[in-house]
Design a protein around this motif. Structure first.
Motif, PDB file in Angstrom:
ATOM      1  N   SER A  24       0.819  -1.212   0.000  1.00  0.00           N
ATOM      2  CA  SER A  24       0.000   0.000   0.000  1.00  0.00           C
ATOM      3  C   SER A  24       0.858   1.270   0.000  1.00  0.00           C
ATOM      4  N   ARG A  25       2.169   1.096   0.135  1.00  0.00           N
ATOM      5  CA  ARG A  25       3.090   2.233   0.157  1.00  0.00           C
ATOM      6  C   ARG A  25       3.400   2.710  -1.260  1.00  0.00           C
ATOM      7  N   PRO A  26       4.010   3.908  -1.407  1.00  0.00           N
ATOM      8  CA  PRO A  26       4.351   4.399  -2.749  1.00  0.00           C
ATOM      9  C   PRO A  26       5.176   3.367  -3.516  1.00  0.00           C
ATOM     10  N   ALA A  27       4.676   2.990  -4.688  1.00  0.00           N
ATOM     11  CA  ALA A  27       5.247   1.837  -5.385  1.00  0.00           C
ATOM     12  C   ALA A  27       5.533   2.134  -6.849  1.00  0.00           C
ATOM     13  N   ALA A  28       6.507   1.396  -7.369  1.00  0.00           N
ATOM     14  CA  ALA A  28       6.854   1.435  -8.784  1.00  0.00           C
ATOM     15  C   ALA A  28       6.748   0.036  -9.357  1.00  0.00           C
ATOM     16  N   ARG A  67      -2.349  -0.865 -12.067  1.00  0.00           N
ATOM     17  CA  ARG A  67      -2.972   0.351 -12.612  1.00  0.00           C
ATOM     18  C   ARG A  67      -4.156   0.810 -11.752  1.00  0.00           C
ATOM     19  N   LYS A  68      -4.834  -0.130 -11.144  1.00  0.00           N
ATOM     20  CA  LYS A  68      -6.008   0.200 -10.337  1.00  0.00           C
ATOM     21  C   LYS A  68      -5.642   0.681  -8.936  1.00  0.00           C
ATOM     22  N   ALA A  69      -4.385   0.467  -8.539  1.00  0.00           N
ATOM     23  CA  ALA A  69      -3.941   0.852  -7.201  1.00  0.00           C
ATOM     24  C   ALA A  69      -3.357   2.255  -7.234  1.00  0.00           C
ATOM     25  N   ASN A  71      -1.527   3.857  -5.298  1.00  0.00           N
ATOM     26  CA  ASN A  71      -0.167   4.051  -4.780  1.00  0.00           C
ATOM     27  C   ASN A  71       0.909   3.660  -5.790  1.00  0.00           C
ATOM     28  N   PHE A  72       0.532   2.998  -6.894  1.00  0.00           N
ATOM     29  CA  PHE A  72       1.505   2.710  -7.949  1.00  0.00           C
ATOM     30  C   PHE A  72       1.625   3.950  -8.830  1.00  0.00           C
ATOM     31  N   VAL A  73       2.681   4.693  -8.604  1.00  0.00           N
ATOM     32  CA  VAL A  73       2.825   6.009  -9.232  1.00  0.00           C
ATOM     33  C   VAL A  73       3.945   6.050 -10.263  1.00  0.00           C
ATOM     34  N   SER A  74       4.574   4.911 -10.527  1.00  0.00           N
ATOM     35  CA  SER A  74       5.670   4.866 -11.494  1.00  0.00           C
ATOM     36  C   SER A  74       5.630   3.541 -12.243  1.00  0.00           C
ATOM     37  N   PHE A  75       5.549   3.628 -13.577  1.00  0.00           N
ATOM     38  CA  PHE A  75       5.550   2.437 -14.426  1.00  0.00           C
ATOM     39  C   PHE A  75       6.716   2.541 -15.394  1.00  0.00           C
ATOM     40  N   ASN A  76       7.556   1.503 -15.378  1.00  0.00           N
ATOM     41  CA  ASN A  76       8.816   1.546 -16.124  1.00  0.00           C
ATOM     42  C   ASN A  76       8.951   0.301 -16.991  1.00  0.00           C
ATOM     43  N   LEU A 221      -3.162  -9.459  -2.523  1.00  0.00           N
ATOM     44  CA  LEU A 221      -2.560  -8.527  -1.555  1.00  0.00           C
ATOM     45  C   LEU A 221      -2.971  -7.091  -1.851  1.00  0.00           C
ATOM     46  N   LEU A 222      -3.031  -6.728  -3.143  1.00  0.00           N
ATOM     47  CA  LEU A 222      -3.462  -5.370  -3.499  1.00  0.00           C
ATOM     48  C   LEU A 222      -4.906  -5.121  -3.061  1.00  0.00           C
ATOM     49  N   LYS A 223      -5.756  -6.126  -3.221  1.00  0.00           N
ATOM     50  CA  LYS A 223      -7.145  -5.966  -2.795  1.00  0.00           C
ATOM     51  C   LYS A 223      -7.229  -5.780  -1.283  1.00  0.00           C
TER      52      LYS A 223
END
Length: 226
Positions: A24-28, A67-69, A71-76, A221-223
């Motif tokens: 749930s934390r800021p994630a990439a 994409r639905k979460a 906290n996922f703010v970076s996609f590489n 886990l994301l849910k």
């Protein structure tokens, strides 16, 4: 033999963690070397059979969930070129890189296509995502914009998919840990050169560097974290 069947039980130390909270934390999200070279007919590495081994649909599942979460703010989307004649090279690099494409007389256009992100994943790329190539032997943390991207967005968690599990994925997981991040490897969304190599690779990563989980577990886990 490999893929989902090779994912080990979480190491005892990871079981002490609340992985749903961590996710749930800021994630990439980082896809590494999931290019046409590995998946499409005629690709330099296509004979390894990754299209038939399950990593591609598992990766799609991971990306769609991330994409639905919020906290996922970076996609590489990180490419890995096998044609490296234009890279800076030392003596080790010269003989190793050259061995990957020895005897192939490909045009620049053919080489560029081999390095393109595979179509199923290219369809998932959105504006603001980062597309670049690794410049080092086994990590995107050297010579690319990734460190600055992670720093600016205050990333804590890095979710990894890609090829090869025992090379770029393990290398990036190690560098992520050494740079203070929390990497998580999605085992069935990765692959070694040979399926029989995956069990040992996942056990090594899971024991020492990062939790290795399945794409299904990641989605669950994301849910929970939401």
């Amino acid at each position: 033999m490999g893929g989902i069947h090779a994912i080990p039980e979480l190491a005892p130390h990871w079981k002490q963690l609340d992985l749903a909270e961590i996710l749930s934390r800021p994630a990439a999200y980082c896809s590494v070397s999931q290019n046409k070279s590995c998946y499409d007919p005629g690709g330099v590495q296509a004979a390894e059979g990754h299209r038939e081994r399950g990593s591609l649909p598992a990766t799609v599942k991971v990306v769609e969930a991330a994409r639905k979460a919020k906290n996922f703010v970076s996609f590489n989307w990180i490419g890995y070129e096998v044609f490296r004649q234009d890279y800076p090279m030392n003596d080790f690099d010269r003989v190793q890189f050259g061995s990957w494409t020895k005897g192939l007389n490909w045009t620049k256009e053919q080489q560029a296509r081999d390095n393109e992100l595979v179509g199923e994943l290219q369809a998932l790329v959105r504006p603001g995502d980062n597309e670049f190539n690794e410049r080092a032997l086994q990590t995107a943390f050297i010579g690319t914009q990734l460190p600055l991207e992670l720093s600016r967005k205050k990333i804590e968690v890095i979710v990894l998919t890609g090829i090869h599990l025992d090379w770029c994925i393990e290398g990036n997981a190690r560098l992520a840990r050494d740079n203070g991040y929390l990497p998580i490897v999605i085992g069935d969304a990765c692959g070694c050169q040979k399926p029989e190599q995956e069990k040992a690779a996942m056990e090594r990563i899971n024991n020492f560097f990062a939790p290795v989980i399945s794409s299904e577990t990641f989605v669950k886990l994301l849910k929970q974290s939401s």
